[in-house]
Design an enzyme around this catalytic site. Structure first.
Site, PDB file in Angstrom:
ATOM      1  N   ALA A 101       0.874  -1.182   0.000  1.00  0.00           N
ATOM      2  CA  ALA A 101       0.000   0.000   0.000  1.00  0.00           C
ATOM      3  C   ALA A 101       0.904   1.223   0.000  1.00  0.00           C
ATOM      4  CB  ALA A 101      -0.877  -0.021   1.238  1.00  0.00           C
ATOM      5  N   GLY A 144       0.772  -5.049   0.903  1.00  0.00           N
ATOM      6  CA  GLY A 144      -0.385  -5.122   0.009  1.00  0.00           C
ATOM      7  C   GLY A 144      -0.060  -5.761  -1.328  1.00  0.00           C
ATOM      8  N   GLU A 147      -0.400  -9.337  -0.699  1.00  0.00           N
ATOM      9  CA  GLU A 147      -1.837  -9.592  -0.500  1.00  0.00           C
ATOM     10  C   GLU A 147      -2.592  -9.559  -1.821  1.00  0.00           C
ATOM     11  OE1 GLU A 147      -1.928  -6.421   2.416  1.00  0.00           O
ATOM     12  OE2 GLU A 147      -2.581  -7.828   3.941  1.00  0.00           O
ATOM     13  N   GLU A 167       4.522  -5.015   7.290  1.00  0.00           N
ATOM     14  CA  GLU A 167       3.742  -3.983   7.991  1.00  0.00           C
ATOM     15  C   GLU A 167       4.175  -3.820   9.441  1.00  0.00           C
ATOM     16  OE1 GLU A 167       2.480  -6.406   6.092  1.00  0.00           O
ATOM     17  OE2 GLU A 167       1.002  -5.558   4.702  1.00  0.00           O
TER      18      GLU A 167
END
Ligand code: CAA
Length: 293
Positions: A101, A144, A147, A167
């Protein structure tokens, strides 16, 4: 906002339609024509039935900003509607599939903004796609990015790919499936180690633990992913969709419920033209011609 998304969907779709009808006229990439800023889209394969979406934000290692995720969703809407597309490949650059992200974008977010805006909720578009999606991962697939790859149905990795859920080092936790999808794929101990340390794992390790199904030399990766899409696309799209739903059900339910769902779906194939055609073609020793009916 909905109107902007609609217009963008229309543009991507129009370009894809023109490309599908006039392959000789079609440019190889359509990003300029479709005004896409963060992704490129291409329709490829011998039968022009495989869509390739390339994440294209090189300066930020394909960090998944809101704009990129919106374009990705819109492209998926378009390819999902397009009957000529049998499978979709999502890839990045040689250096990065996606480095997660966008940290700079989310850095000022407050708890209240995350809750009120349901932050990351719209990322699930990839996992909701009815058509098969193959992630072709070269370079970093972090946070992300990892993911996003796990939301796809099949992951092929380039031999220099690196996966992580870093993260924890940012003072947060995975928010788009890292603690859930990864655990279901690799088991508790490995998922716990990956999420609690933030350590990177290489392509070979990822294959060994079942996160990726194949490791391929980096320069051949997208070609192999497209070939896989073409192979899937040689079958009935209708039955592929049912089969994908059945496999995904294994992640959502108990074994008994899953087996019942599978059997009922198997029974349902007997109401299709494609099941009749597939078995008749076998008996008549000829290739099947599927119609998605
Ligand atoms: N968000 C925003 N920008 C990012 C980014 C990210 N996730 N990852 C890299 N970038 C940017 C860098 O800030 C840098 O930009 P500037 O040139 O403007 O400074 C540019 O991309 C190149 O990055 P580096 O200079 O850091 O390149 P490197 O080769 O030295 O390192 C890297 C590469 C190891 C991937 C490193 O960039 C890195 O650690 N990135 C962050 C990875 C990360 O923590 N991802 C998780 C994000 S949180 C998340 O994803 C939550 C979720 O569950 C959804």
């Amino acid at each position: 906002m909905a109107n902007i998304a609609k217009t963008l969907a229309g543009r991507v779709h129009n370009v894809i339609q023109i490309a599908a009808k006039n392959p000789q006229l079609a440019p190889r990439f359509y990003s300029a024509a479709a005004n896409l800023e963060f992704i490129k889209t291409e329709v490829t394969g011998e039968k022009k039935n495989v869509a390739v979406i390339t994440l294209n934000r090189p300066k930020a290692l394909n960090a998944l900003c809101n704009g990129l995720m919106k374009e990705l969703s819109t492209a998926l809407d378009s390819f999902e509607k397009d009957k000529s597309i049998a499978a979709i490949v999502i890839t990045g650059s040689e250096k990065a599939f996606a480095a997660g992200a966008d940290i700079k974008e989310m850095q000022p977010n407050t708890y209240s903004q995350c809750i009120m805006g349901n932050f990351l909720n719209d990322w699930t578009r990839v996992a909701r796609c009815q058509k098969p999606i193959i992630a072709a991962v070269n370079g970093y697939a972090l946070g992300g990015g990892c993911e996003l790859a796990m939301m796809c149905d099949i992951i092929y990795a380039g031999d220099k790919a690196k996966f992580a859920q870093p993260e924890i080092a940012l003072g947060t936790i995975p928010g788009a499936g890292g603690t859930q999808r990864l655990t279901r794929v690799v088991g508790k101990s490995k998922a716990m180690e990956i999420c609690l340390t933030g350590n990177m794992i290489n392509a070979e390790e990822a294959e060994k633990m079942g996160l990726v199904s194949k490791v391929i030399p980096a320069d051949k990766l997208v070609g192999e992913a497209v070939k896989l899409g073409e192979k899937i696309g040689s079958h009935s799209g209708l039955i592929v969709q049912l089969c994908k739903e059945a496999v995904n059900t294994a992640y959502e339910t108990t074994l008994q419920e899953g087996l019942k769902f599978e059997r009922r779906t198997f029974h349902a194939t007997f109401s299709t033209e494609d099941r009749k055609e597939g078995m008749t073609a076998f008996v008549e020793k000829r290739p099947a011609k599927f119609s998605n009916l």
